[in-house]
Enzyme design. Structure first.
Site, PDB file in Angstrom:
ATOM      1  N   LYS A   1      13.012  17.779  -4.977  1.00 47.93           N
ATOM      2  CA  LYS A   1      12.303  18.817  -5.191  1.00 47.93           C
ATOM      3  C   LYS A   1      13.450  20.110  -5.334  1.00 47.93           C
ATOM      4  O   LYS A   1      13.303  20.833  -5.938  1.00 47.93           O
ATOM      5  CB  LYS A   1      11.273  19.141  -4.292  1.00 47.93           C
ATOM      6  CG  LYS A   1       9.849  18.454  -4.646  1.00 47.93           C
ATOM      7  CD  LYS A   1       8.671  18.825  -4.046  1.00 47.93           C
ATOM      8  CE  LYS A   1       7.788  17.726  -3.938  1.00 47.93           C
ATOM      9  NZ  LYS A   1       7.183  17.018  -2.927  1.00 47.93           N
TER      10      LYS A   1
ATOM     11  N   PRO B   1       0.835  -1.341   0.091  1.00 46.54           N
ATOM     12  CA  PRO B   1      -0.221  -0.010   0.165  1.00 46.54           C
ATOM     13  C   PRO B   1       0.772   1.387   0.093  1.00 46.54           C
ATOM     14  O   PRO B   1       1.745   1.351   0.931  1.00 46.54           O
ATOM     15  CB  PRO B   1      -0.721  -0.126   1.109  1.00 46.54           C
ATOM     16  CG  PRO B   1       0.091  -0.838   2.180  1.00 46.54           C
ATOM     17  CD  PRO B   1       1.025  -2.001   1.381  1.00 46.54           C
TER      18      PRO B   1
ATOM     19  N   TRP C   1       8.371  -3.318   4.436  1.00 52.50           N
ATOM     20  CA  TRP C   1       7.430  -4.112   4.241  1.00 52.50           C
ATOM     21  C   TRP C   1       7.885  -5.402   4.173  1.00 52.50           C
ATOM     22  O   TRP C   1       7.169  -6.349   4.604  1.00 52.50           O
ATOM     23  CB  TRP C   1       6.699  -3.658   2.813  1.00 52.50           C
ATOM     24  CG  TRP C   1       5.259  -4.266   2.553  1.00 52.50           C
ATOM     25  CD1 TRP C   1       4.308  -4.415   3.614  1.00 52.50           C
ATOM     26  CD2 TRP C   1       5.110  -4.731   1.488  1.00 52.50           C
ATOM     27  NE1 TRP C   1       3.378  -4.925   2.941  1.00 52.50           N
ATOM     28  CE2 TRP C   1       3.544  -5.319   1.679  1.00 52.50           C
ATOM     29  CE3 TRP C   1       5.410  -5.057   0.135  1.00 52.50           C
ATOM     30  CZ2 TRP C   1       2.969  -5.928   0.661  1.00 52.50           C
ATOM     31  CZ3 TRP C   1       4.519  -5.567  -0.560  1.00 52.50           C
ATOM     32  CH2 TRP C   1       3.427  -6.073  -0.556  1.00 52.50           C
TER      33      TRP C   1
ATOM     34  N   TRP D   1       4.425  -0.257  10.246  1.00 50.79           N
ATOM     35  CA  TRP D   1       4.666  -1.164   9.205  1.00 50.79           C
ATOM     36  C   TRP D   1       4.014  -2.382   9.782  1.00 50.79           C
ATOM     37  O   TRP D   1       3.972  -3.421   8.890  1.00 50.79           O
ATOM     38  CB  TRP D   1       6.318  -1.465   9.487  1.00 50.79           C
ATOM     39  CG  TRP D   1       7.185  -0.280   9.034  1.00 50.79           C
ATOM     40  CD1 TRP D   1       8.009   0.430   9.364  1.00 50.79           C
ATOM     41  CD2 TRP D   1       7.349  -0.094   7.452  1.00 50.79           C
ATOM     42  NE1 TRP D   1       8.271   1.522   8.519  1.00 50.79           N
ATOM     43  CE2 TRP D   1       7.972   0.748   7.223  1.00 50.79           C
ATOM     44  CE3 TRP D   1       6.784  -0.635   6.166  1.00 50.79           C
ATOM     45  CZ2 TRP D   1       8.215   1.351   6.070  1.00 50.79           C
ATOM     46  CZ3 TRP D   1       7.075  -0.184   5.111  1.00 50.79           C
ATOM     47  CH2 TRP D   1       7.735   0.926   4.912  1.00 50.79           C
TER      48      TRP D   1
ATOM     49  N   LYS E   1      20.235  11.966  -6.970  1.00 48.68           N
ATOM     50  CA  LYS E   1      18.898  11.692  -6.435  1.00 48.68           C
ATOM     51  C   LYS E   1      17.731  12.659  -6.687  1.00 48.68           C
ATOM     52  O   LYS E   1      18.329  13.830  -6.660  1.00 48.68           O
ATOM     53  CB  LYS E   1      19.061  11.653  -4.822  1.00 48.68           C
ATOM     54  CG  LYS E   1      18.187  10.609  -4.210  1.00 48.68           C
ATOM     55  CD  LYS E   1      18.478  10.334  -2.692  1.00 48.68           C
ATOM     56  CE  LYS E   1      17.347   9.375  -2.060  1.00 48.68           C
ATOM     57  NZ  LYS E   1      17.849   9.212  -0.801  1.00 48.68           N
TER      58      LYS E   1
END
Length: 1137
Positions: free
Chosen positions: A691, A56, A655, A615, A688
RNA sequence: AGUCUCGUAGCUCAGGUGGUUAGAGCGUUACACUGAUAAUGUAAAGGUCCCCAGUUCGAGUCUGGGCGGGACUACCA
């Protein structure tokens, strides 16, 4: 994209040009209107499932291009399995809890954590979190749709929903019942100023680690003399000390042990204490002696030492390994309090001890360091926590002289006024106690402790030390490490199963599973579930105030029952605020906290205020997405474990780990069989994307401008998904041009001629019909080889290899060889068996390619398939067939490759001599070594002849006596036997004459003399090559040699002229916008050369240019000038009515 | 600091189990083709395969040690 033949719907659609974004739009609309995704699931049997879990995402941030990457991977394998006939259900999900959400809301409101519950009620705060977390849901849904990621967004699991949380509670209860859940404490970063623990996330905020200068101290721990330590007491020494270094002297009162390295060498050193001027014996790591002693000191007489001398005499008395020090006891350094929870004040060994800093002996304060804590646990050591949660020394630190009790351990925690007041106090006390007459400046507790040690003869050295120290990002104050209560999952108890079951998972790439993940499992610590935040799944544990009774609630029903009990017991009224509008118990703070239960003994029970790690939410999705174990047992069983999952490598310890832990802990099972962990997406320079740097690629722009398929294809084909990838928009455009462009052109070519001939495949069965030629058989063989390879690659989760294999087939085999060599078959003459074969072969190739690319490029594949098959048919509902090995002919593929390479060589010769391909040449020569080779060439001779425009190919073998041969060792074969003699043999072979080679070939072996020793060469141990034909124009590459006869005669010249003329007229036809099938009349102004050319090739020329007549005229007006080799012709081309 | 990973042409990448002349595509340059044509082909230039040592007859490939990039985990006296 405008369809040119829209009026004729029964024809294959033709278009002006390729525009992928348009295809996206059309296909999306069609999918939506016809429910193709739903059908792609429902059309597959329930009995044949391929289980996929969606990790998710959190919708409180905008999706980026890297999400397109991971979702392309997810999507493509699901689509591929569908193609193979599996039923692949894909339930979407949303991760909705957690710190980022809270921080986002805090920022919006301009508040801090400490304000929550004060300036804003918790209920309100959580309401805002709930709204905020789904803020960008629509953006995510849109990206999902636009990129062609098929996942069921209509029925997602949402982690904040009551049903989901109820499942989590049930799972926690299962852990609790299995004894895998316990309460304990660990050392965590803690901000006394903010009164809260900090997560690692918070600690990694920029600017949290700062260089600060602190007081460091090397303290002296006096050794107790006993059997164990006896060997250190030499020369009748009465006091021997361990030296231990610390940068946080305030932790010294809480010292309970010292640690040494088992294999480190320690020295016992006789020297002076520079503060007391007493001779002392100290123990420290040998390697670090130079840090504290100068070389001169080693020889300096002891009696020459005077107070204040820089040089201090010392002698190394003896050395031993750390292991020998283990178990030695020492006097407590600062005996304010005694540990009650274990042994203390002895030496233990630890792996973490190094000799890079300090003394090689580590001061252990179990309450204030993670390593210390771990060490204490391992050795059963007790602990002292002489600092309270405000960061002050406790009352126990009651020093008769120094003001320590109740003082902040970091002076940064004082306000200026407090600090000034404290300074006055210090000044007064130190004067009263006759220590410092007139204190000049404030002393931190570190300073005070160092001073105390100095006075008591327990200090060896103190100095300012600059180091990187974490600070609280909210209060700017230093953080301390502090023991905090937490609830843990006892993962260490199932470590062996975690490791064993991990080995049954296929990781892509394998090293992520074995290395990164495997390593992680090996060094497993218990999973700290507790989070002291507000927006998350509450821990379903209620405790009595004295902590003696604990209840773990496993379902809503159980909770309702417990509430009833509590109401009966009079602890609740039932009107507390714990229900939502729907009348359900609301499983969030503060509502659940309003519930007070009753214990078996009738005590009040309050919920432990902790939330659980987010988690856990996502790791529990295999169960909670179905509301299992509360309901849906059967659905869960059908969908567990997953066949396939995929996320970024950053999820390895996120995850992937929590999925694995929960599956193993709860069901002793893996949660997923195959996992692809993709790497990072960097900008084109390898930075990387951020913004701040403005180098972020907007996925919407990319898809809008270049199409989803181009984006997906580029991401997959460029490098293995698990590599970090540099995203360069130029590379993406190249994909459009070279791959999609070529495939589109191939289709356009097919459509153009198939429409002219009104050709349709005879049946749906993908089998070529008609009279197949060798080229047809060849491309079909290549197609099935491709089918085989690509199926295997997809099955092995190697999408990049699949994509590259398809590219190679489409470009090199289909477009640049099959279509190019066959052009004539498509446009020449009426329908025939041969033409039929060509059409059906090409059609079959295109259909299969559409299927093979459909997982990666679902839109273009759909478009292509529908164009070929008809408007109502979806490639995503089709079934991919298994490669037919009977149609694979390796020998044929090898032959064709030979032809391709021979052509390439001959063309390069023409090039070198500047002879255009339109000019026929009489012959090419190819040297052959044997019959087999000759036959290989023979079988593809026709293609070579037509491709390079020569009249014939002649083969020259040994008997001709004109080829020159060369022999060289077959290193792989010969190396096995010859070994060290290789060099000599190589030398010998280089000197072989033609006669030697001939003798070798005739006799089948050859005996070399190497330094007088015979060495018999076998034929398979060498390679015999033809290299040259003396006197000819020759090209050689990779064992293939060709020669070209470039002499021209009139006949050839006229033929060349004829072809040149045809070419020019064709260009005129095009310039004049004639239709392909228009007949023309050609008039040429009289020209000697042309007259002769025409005489020889009239039929040919007329045929090619579809001329009704070609006439030579004396006068011509309104003509075009064309160049026919050396001649300039005046030509008039007219359309016949 | 530890663990994992990557380092081959200007760029993006191929190079099972070691085999001697290290490849492709893009880009650059030159040329050609032209009934797929805003397509295509051919060729040239371009490399200390990050460095050093070792194993071997032979190392881009194996071993060890460095250097550099990245990711994760940790932050420790």
């Amino acid at each position: 994209m405008v369809r040119k033949n829209a009026q004729q719907p029964d024809l294959y659609p033709e278009y002006d040009q390729l525009h992928l974004p348009t295809i996206d739009r059309e296909i999306l609309a069609w999918w939506d209107a016809n429910g193709i995704f739903e059908k792609s699931v429902s059309s597959r049997p329930e009995s044949k499932r391929f289980v996929f879990y969606e990790g998710p995402p959190s919708a409180n941030g905008m999706p980026g291009i890297h999400h397109v990457m991971s979702r392309t991977i997810k999507d493509l394998f699901c689509r591929f399995k569908t193609l193979q006939g599996y039923r692949v259900e894909r339930k979407a999900g949303w991760d909705t809890h957690g710190l980022p959400v809270e921080l986002g809301v805090e920022k919006q409101l301009g508040i801090r954590k400490s304000d929550i519950g004060v300036k804003i009620p918790v209920a309100e705060f959580n309401r805002l979190c709930r709204e905020d977390v789904m803020r960008y849901t629509h953006v995510w849904n849109e990206l999902t749709r636009l990129m062609g990621y098929w996942v069921d967004m209509d029925n997602p699991y949402v982690t904040y929903e009551n049903a989901y949380i109820e499942s989590l509670w049930a799972l926690i209860r299962m852990l609790y019942d299995k004894g895998l859940l316990y309460e304990g404490y660990t050392i965590q970063p803690y901000s006394p100023a903010a009164g809260t623990g900090l997560s690692s996330h918070e600690l990694n905020q920029p600017g949290c680690y700062r260089n600060v200068k602190d007081v460091s101290a090397v303290a002296m721990f006096r050794i107790k003399r006993d059997e164990r330590s006896q060997f250190l007491f030499v020369d009748n020494a009465d006091a021997v000390y361990f030296l231990a270094w610390t940068t946080t002297p305030w932790t010294l009162p809480s010292n309970t042990a010292l640690a040494v390295g088992k294999d480190i060498t320690y020295s016992l050193v006789k020297t002076y204490n520079v503060y007391t001027h007493q001779i002392v014996y100290v123990v420290l790591a040998q390697e670090l002696m130079q840090r504290y002693f100068t070389d001169e000191g080693a020889t300096m007489p002891f009696d020459e030492y005077k107070k204040g001398d820089k040089k201090v005499p010392y002698r190394e008395v003896l050395t031993c390994k750390g292991a020998a020090l283990e178990g030695i006891r020492y006097d407590q350094l600062l005996p304010y309090a005694q540990p009650k929870d274990g042994d203390a004040f002895k030496v233990v060994t630890g792996d973490f001890v190094t000799t890079t800093d300090g003394t090689g002996i580590v001061h252990i304060a179990p309450s204030f360091g993670a390593d210390d804590f771990k060490t204490a646990k391992q050795h059963g050591l007790g602990s002292l926590t002489l600092v309270d949660k405000q960061g002050k020394f406790t009352e126990e630190v009651n020093d008769p002289v120094f003001p320590l009790q109740g003082r902040y351990v970091k002076d940064a925690y004082y306000t200026e006024a407090e600090k000034q007041a404290e300074f006055e106090t210090q000044k007064r006390i130190l004067k009263e106690k006759n220590i410092i007459a007139d204190l000049r400046s404030f002393m931190s507790v570190d300073d005070l402790i160092v001073l105390k040690l100095k006075l008591e003869g327990k200090l060896f050295l103190t100095e300012k030390y600059e180091h990187n120290y974490p600070h609280c990002w909210r209060t700017d104050k230093p953080v301390i490490y502090y023991p905090l209560n937490s609830w843990f999952v006892r993962t260490t108890a199932i470590k062996d199963r975690l490791i064993a079951l991990n080995k049954t998972i296929r990781w892509k790439p394998p090293h992520t599973g074995e290395g990164r993940f495997g390593q992680w499992l090996e060094n497993l610590v218990d999973w700290n579930l507790s989070r002291s935040r507000f927006w998350g799944t509450p821990l379903p544990i209620w405790k009595t105030e004295d902590g003696s009774e604990v209840k773990c609630i496993g379902s809503l029903k159980e909770l309702e029952d417990e509430i009833h009990k509590a109401i009966r017991a009079g602890l609740m009224t039932g009107s507390e605020n714990y229900r939502n509008e729907k009348g359900e118990i609301e499983l969030h703070k503060p509502y659940v906290d309003a519930i007070v239960l009753v214990s078996a003994k009738g005590q009040k029970m309050y919920r432990v205020p902790d939330l659980i790690d987010v988690w856990f939410d996502s790791g529990a999705m295999p169960y909670a997405q179905w509301h299992y174990p509360i309901t849906n047992e059967d659905v869960f069983r059908q969908n567990f474990p997953a066949d396939f999952i995929a996320e970024g490598v950053d999820q390895t310890r996120g995850w992937f780990f929590t999925l694995h832990v929960l599956a193993v802990a709860l069901f002793d099972s893996i949660a997923f069989k195959n996992v692809v962990s993709n790497g990072l997406l960097l900008d084109k320079n390898g930075n990387k994307m951020s913004k701040r740097l403005g180098n972020v690629i907007d996925p919407f722009d990319t898809i809008r401008n270049h199409g989803a398929d181009a984006t997906r294809w580029y991401l997959i084909r460029n490098s293995d998904p698990w590599e970090n990838m540099k995203f360069d928009i130029n590379g993406l455009q190249e994909v459009v041009r070279s791959f999609f462009g070529t495939l589109y052109n191939t289709y356009s070519f097919f459509a153009l001629y198939a429409n002219i001939d009104h050709w349709k495949p005879a049946s749906d069965k993908l089998t070529a019909k008609g009279q197949l030629q060798e080229l047809d058989l060849w491309i079909i063989s290549r197609l099935h080889t491709l089918l085989q390879e690509v199926t295997e690659y997809y099955d092995q989760y190697e999408p990049t290899r699949a994509a590259r294999a398809i590219e190679k087939f489409v470009d090199e085999d289909l477009s640049n060889w099959y279509v190019r060599l066959n052009r004539r078959r498509f446009w020449k003459g009426e329908m025939s068996e041969d033409k039929e074969a060509a059409y059906s072969t090409l059609y079959e190739c295109l259909i299969t390619v559409a299927q093979l690319i459909s997982p990666i490029a679902p839109f273009f594949a759909e478009w292509l398939y529908k164009n070929l098959k008809g408007p109502g048919i979806s490639v995503h509902l089709s079934y991919l067939r298994v490669a037919d090995t009977k149609l694979i002919n390796k020998e044929l593929e090898e032959r064709m490759e030979l032809a391709q390479r021979a052509c390439s060589l001959i063309l390069s010769l023409r090039k070198k001599e500047k002879i255009k391909v339109r000019q026929p040449l009489s012959r090419a020569l190819i040297p052959v070594l044997n019959e087999r080779q000759k036959n290989l060439y023979r079988s593809v001779e026709a293609y070579i002849i037509s491709e390079v425009n020569v009249k014939k190919i002649e083969y020259v073998d040994d008997t001709s006596g004109i080829i020159r041969k060369k022999v060289k060792p077959n290193f792989k074969e010969l190396g096995k036997r010859a070994g060290p003699k290789m060099k000599a043999i190589q030398q010998a072979l280089a000197n072989f004459t033609d006669a030697d080679i001939r003798r070798f070939e005739q006799q089948g072996s050859y005996t070399l003399q190497l330094n007088g020793e015979p060495f018999e060469l076998q034929p398979h141990e060498v390679e015999i090559l033809t290299e040259d034909i003396p006197g000819w124009l020759v090209a050689t590459e990779g064992g293939i040699t060709v020669a070209l006869d470039i002499t021209l005669n009139d006949e050839l010249r006229h033929e060349g002229n004829a072809r040149e003329f045809v070419n020019k007229v064709q260009n005129l036809r095009k310039d004049k916008d004639f239709q392909v099938l228009d007949r023309i009349k050609v008039s040429v102004l009289k020209n000697e050369t042309f007259a002769r050319t025409l005489a020889a090739h009239q039929q040919y020329i007329a045929n090619e240019i579809l001329a009704r007549e070609i006439v030579l005229v004396d006068q011509l007006s309104d003509y075009d000038e064309v160049e026919m080799n050396d001649e300039i012709l005046k030509v008039k081309v007219e359309r016949c009515s």
